[in-house]
Design an enzyme around this catalytic site. Structure first.
Site, PDB file in Angstrom:
ATOM      1  N   ASP A  43      64.042  76.803  93.177  1.00 24.88           N
ATOM      2  CA  ASP A  43      63.450  76.826  91.587  1.00 24.88           C
ATOM      3  C   ASP A  43      62.019  76.343  92.092  1.00 24.88           C
ATOM      4  O   ASP A  43      62.458  74.841  92.455  1.00 24.88           O
ATOM      5  CB  ASP A  43      63.647  76.598  91.090  1.00 24.88           C
ATOM      6  CG  ASP A  43      63.281  76.947  89.342  1.00 24.88           C
ATOM      7  OD1 ASP A  43      62.250  77.489  89.459  1.00 24.88           O
ATOM      8  OD2 ASP A  43      63.601  77.105  88.022  1.00 24.88           O
ATOM      9  N   LEU A  51      46.233  95.949  91.213  1.00 30.05           N
ATOM     10  CA  LEU A  51      47.660  97.092  91.464  1.00 30.05           C
ATOM     11  C   LEU A  51      47.822  96.780  92.237  1.00 30.05           C
ATOM     12  O   LEU A  51      48.179  97.398  93.172  1.00 30.05           O
ATOM     13  CB  LEU A  51      47.143  98.181  90.708  1.00 30.05           C
ATOM     14  CG  LEU A  51      46.253  97.797  89.024  1.00 30.05           C
ATOM     15  CD1 LEU A  51      45.920  99.340  88.991  1.00 30.05           C
ATOM     16  CD2 LEU A  51      47.772  97.221  88.123  1.00 30.05           C
ATOM     17  N   SER A  97      45.510  86.890  90.832  1.00 34.26           N
ATOM     18  CA  SER A  97      45.596  87.999  90.551  1.00 34.26           C
ATOM     19  C   SER A  97      44.093  88.629  89.490  1.00 34.26           C
ATOM     20  O   SER A  97      43.434  87.004  89.234  1.00 34.26           O
ATOM     21  CB  SER A  97      46.297  87.738  89.200  1.00 34.26           C
ATOM     22  OG  SER A  97      46.327  88.703  88.408  1.00 34.26           O
ATOM     23  N   ASP A 119      62.805  81.844  97.704  1.00 29.65           N
ATOM     24  CA  ASP A 119      63.396  82.862  96.406  1.00 29.65           C
ATOM     25  C   ASP A 119      64.534  82.185  95.791  1.00 29.65           C
ATOM     26  O   ASP A 119      65.075  80.772  96.108  1.00 29.65           O
ATOM     27  CB  ASP A 119      64.333  83.655  96.931  1.00 29.65           C
ATOM     28  CG  ASP A 119      63.718  85.316  95.973  1.00 29.65           C
ATOM     29  OD1 ASP A 119      62.698  86.123  95.458  1.00 29.65           O
ATOM     30  OD2 ASP A 119      64.816  85.541  94.790  1.00 29.65           O
ATOM     31  N   LYS A 153      47.106  81.694  86.672  1.00 28.40           N
ATOM     32  CA  LYS A 153      46.092  81.603  87.634  1.00 28.40           C
ATOM     33  C   LYS A 153      44.590  81.163  87.955  1.00 28.40           C
ATOM     34  O   LYS A 153      44.402  81.340  89.379  1.00 28.40           O
ATOM     35  CB  LYS A 153      46.326  83.106  87.759  1.00 28.40           C
ATOM     36  CG  LYS A 153      47.801  84.280  87.810  1.00 28.40           C
ATOM     37  CD  LYS A 153      48.433  83.529  89.278  1.00 28.40           C
ATOM     38  CE  LYS A 153      49.265  84.557  89.517  1.00 28.40           C
ATOM     39  NZ  LYS A 153      50.684  84.561  91.061  1.00 28.40           N
ATOM     40  N   TYR A 156      49.897  83.850  81.559  1.00 28.60           N
ATOM     41  CA  TYR A 156      49.247  84.534  82.592  1.00 28.60           C
ATOM     42  C   TYR A 156      47.616  84.047  83.661  1.00 28.60           C
ATOM     43  O   TYR A 156      47.877  83.618  85.110  1.00 28.60           O
ATOM     44  CB  TYR A 156      50.631  85.642  83.129  1.00 28.60           C
ATOM     45  CG  TYR A 156      50.566  86.125  84.977  1.00 28.60           C
ATOM     46  CD1 TYR A 156      51.050  85.407  85.216  1.00 28.60           C
ATOM     47  CD2 TYR A 156      49.493  86.966  85.348  1.00 28.60           C
ATOM     48  CE1 TYR A 156      51.024  86.345  86.671  1.00 28.60           C
ATOM     49  CE2 TYR A 156      48.646  87.784  86.148  1.00 28.60           C
ATOM     50  CZ  TYR A 156      50.065  87.399  87.178  1.00 28.60           C
ATOM     51  OH  TYR A 156      50.302  87.497  88.553  1.00 28.60           O
TER      52      TYR A 156
END
Length: 252
Positions: free
Chosen positions: A68, A192, A146, A42, A164, A160
């Protein structure tokens, strides 16, 4: 180490990026329950360490690995000496959630951030882990993608979605290039998910009505899909994009 049927990932080391919360947390927990040792990545050390401690409290094996993923030197330092068997590239939402915007009005630094986080970071981490996986003759690379990668959406996420989609293209090539060396690469394109808003919010209720199964996805469901893809049972699946969305076409 030969995996036990109830713990199919016994003896494997997994790296899950962006695992300090949400979907990444669910993935890390499921991989650990399946027997893997999990490096919980993280951006925030406190979140990474908290999830790792939560996994250990539940009887699993995990450690925090905060860095990062968009920082090449930090990634090399953190991952370079680890023998990562399973890479789950989940980190994909910038701090603060990013700034949705129509593309013509999107500042270049905003779309560059999406490329750095959702495409370049995957490329970088794959380059770090693939050589060792190939040497050991086994590896799994899973991109959390996504629905925005395959359908145009008028909600300000063009960059985005493009990043992806680039990641999915990379996965297809990696699966073909490295399949002969025992490495599979696949994408899970999410619909979702829980956490998009508050329960009872009319906007969230409208979104849920667009999902044929009548509910949002849960982090554990993504985690279980990752366990399957990472296990020997999922070894035939390679260079694929699998949609986890309850039948909806909307993006994550």
């Amino acid at each position: 180490m030969e995996p036990h049927a109830a713990r199919p990932l016994e003896g494997r080391l997994a790296l899950v990026t962006g695992a300090g919360q949400g979907v990444g947390r669910g993935i890390a927990s499921c991989l650990a329950a399946a027997g893997a040792t999990v490096a919980v990545n993280d951006l925030a050390p406190t979140r990474a360490d908290a999830v790792a401690a939560e996994i250990r409290d539940a009887g699993g094996d995990a450690f925090g690995l905060a860095f990062d993923v968009t920082d090449a030197d930090a990634a090399q330092t953190a991952v370079g000496d680890l023998e990562i068997d399973i890479l789950v590239n989940n980190a994909g939402v910038p701090p603060g959630g990013g700034r949705p915007n129509r593309f013509a009005q999107m500042p270049p630094e905003d779309w560059q951030l999406q490329i750095d986080l959702n495409l370049a970071a995957l490329m970088r981490l794959a380059q770090l882990v693939i050589p060792g996986q190939a040497e050991r003759g086994w590896g799994r690379i899973i991109q959390i993608s996504s629905g925005a990668s395959s359908r145009g959406l008028a909600i300000g996420v063009a960059a985005y979605g493009a990043a992806k989609a680039g990641g999915e293209a990379l996965i297809r090539h990696l699966g073909v290039e490295y399949g002969p060396e025992g490495i599979t690469a696949n994408s899970l394109a999410l619909g979702l998910m829980e956490g998009v808003g508050r329960a009872g919010d009319p906007a969230v209720d409208r979104l849920i009505r667009g999902v044929p199964i009548g509910r949002l996805g849960r982090p554990q469901e993504v985690g279980e899909a990752c366990v399957w893809l990472a296990s020997e049972a999922g070894g035939l699946v390679n260079a694929q994009v699998i949609h986890l969305n309850g039948g909806t076409v909307f993006g994550r």
